[in-house]
Design an enzyme around this catalytic site. Sequence first.
Site, short mmCIF file in Angstrom:
data_model
loop_
_atom_site.label_atom_id
_atom_site.label_comp_id
_atom_site.label_asym_id
_atom_site.label_seq_id
_atom_site.Cartn_x
_atom_site.Cartn_y
_atom_site.Cartn_z
N LYS A 47 0.86 -1.19 0.00
CA LYS A 47 0.00 0.00 0.00
C LYS A 47 0.90 1.23 0.00
O LYS A 47 1.56 1.53 1.00
CB LYS A 47 -0.90 0.05 1.23
CG LYS A 47 -2.01 1.12 1.10
CD LYS A 47 -2.47 1.67 2.42
CE LYS A 47 -1.54 2.70 2.96
NZ LYS A 47 -1.43 3.93 2.13
N GLU A 97 10.78 1.56 10.01
CA GLU A 97 11.69 2.69 9.84
C GLU A 97 10.86 3.92 10.11
O GLU A 97 10.01 4.31 9.30
CB GLU A 97 12.29 2.70 8.43
CG GLU A 97 13.52 3.56 8.31
CD GLU A 97 13.21 4.95 7.78
OE1 GLU A 97 13.17 5.89 8.63
OE2 GLU A 97 13.00 5.11 6.59
N CYS A 108 13.89 11.61 6.79
CA CYS A 108 14.06 11.23 8.19
C CYS A 108 15.51 11.31 8.64
O CYS A 108 15.78 11.31 9.85
CB CYS A 108 13.52 9.82 8.42
SG CYS A 108 14.19 8.61 7.26
N GLU A 145 10.48 16.51 15.46
CA GLU A 145 11.00 16.42 14.11
C GLU A 145 10.26 17.44 13.23
O GLU A 145 9.04 17.44 13.16
CB GLU A 145 10.78 15.01 13.55
CG GLU A 145 11.35 14.79 12.17
CD GLU A 145 11.12 13.37 11.66
OE1 GLU A 145 11.87 12.95 10.77
OE2 GLU A 145 10.19 12.70 12.15
#
Length: 479
Positions: A169, A245, A279, A380
């Site tokens: 997906k 991750e 990231c 973040e």
Amino acid sequence: MLFINGSWMPAQSGHTFSSTDPATGEVLGVVADAGRADAVRALEAAQAAFGEWSRKTGHERSAVLYRAWELMLERQEELAKLMSREQGKPLRMARTEVRYAADFLLWFAEEAKRVYGETIPSARADQRFLVMRQPVGVASAITPWNYPISMLTRKIAPALAAGCTIVVKPAEQTPLCAIETIRVLDDAGVPSGVVNLVPSSDPVEVGDELVTNEVVRKVSFTGSTEVGRIIASRAAHGMKRVSMELGGHAPFIVFDDADPVRAAKGAAALKSLNSGQACICENRVFVHRSIAREFTEVLVERMGRMKSGHGLSDGVSIGPLIDLAAIDKMQRHVDDAVAKGAICAVGGKRLKGEEYDDGYFWAPTVLTGVGPDMLIYREETFGPIVPVIEFDDADDVVAMANDTTYGLAAYVYTQNLGRALRTAEALDFGMIGINDINPTSAAVPFGGVKQSGLGREGAREGLLEYLDTKVCGISMEAV
């Protein structure tokens, strides 16, 4: 269209959704909108195909992946241009990503032939132990929008190399990139049912089926830590193998013996990676007070002259952010930092004007005087904002860098090899760049510690994520 059991088809509901250009708002295409029933069909196809695919030799699976590598490189330019339009990435960076995506196909084409077992000596003279590694079964993968092609191949290639079948997906923001990636695999000769694609505007419903369905034995997810926690907890009910991750909050440490100009250029280049939407981008820059002024001057100059615009425009370094929510987060972080004493040295605002009004553009930004009470120090950012924090003591800066629940990537600039290694060993992060802003490759393990994830992708470790270990104890006595 959905891709299930080797065929392109509409969703059972007949529903569709649109993919748009984040720089202009233009509708790029209309895609079949999968629901839970479609996900079930895809998993059934993967389960039916698993037996035959898992029995193929490593050399046979390798040949298919090798052909996919060739086709992806042949289609590099069209894939890169599509990525620039659908995701916003500058064309130069999009080309780099397509090559990176192809690297995973080639790497795991080679690793498919190296699924080794071993023998283990027994304490008994009449006994032998044989260790085999076999595919876990049907895998599911949920991929992000920021690297819409390479994150697909980083999951699909090791699954296929190991002998697994898979249902994917993709992110709802980038379904067209996923469709063209699956076309590469289909044209390379991947058998029906081995790879299946279910794009959906409702990630919750389809994602839940891909995690909880009893057919699935392995789940791979790249995305936020918040969603990763939910997926891991749901997968735990079926004792499924998971690899995650997740988010990052990378420190970028510049010691007093580092070259401040080189370090500043590195920091600027790293933050321009995918417009800061990566990231592994630095989120906290710690620079020694003795060289902070020179470092910051160069950083501000480099960030200030970066050109923002559509990814297909010449000379663009910073493309659009993915959506309005991303713009709102940039504004919230800047406003909070300035209100608490930080100084905005450059940027700090949403870009306006004819070229920018229909998209989500944020000016490359540098904040100085950032402290631990600010949101940007803790959260973040995922955008082109560089917060600079000055430090005096080497031991203190390692503690400051580790003061986060995340542990994906970190960076160290120093000319002292001993200091570099001591710092790398002390940092609680899965990947460390030493005077290097690109500590990644298909050949090395990618992943983090703490709340940045579980398991590794890429390298030999990436293949082992899709393999079960089976032990045979063999008696040598005559029956």
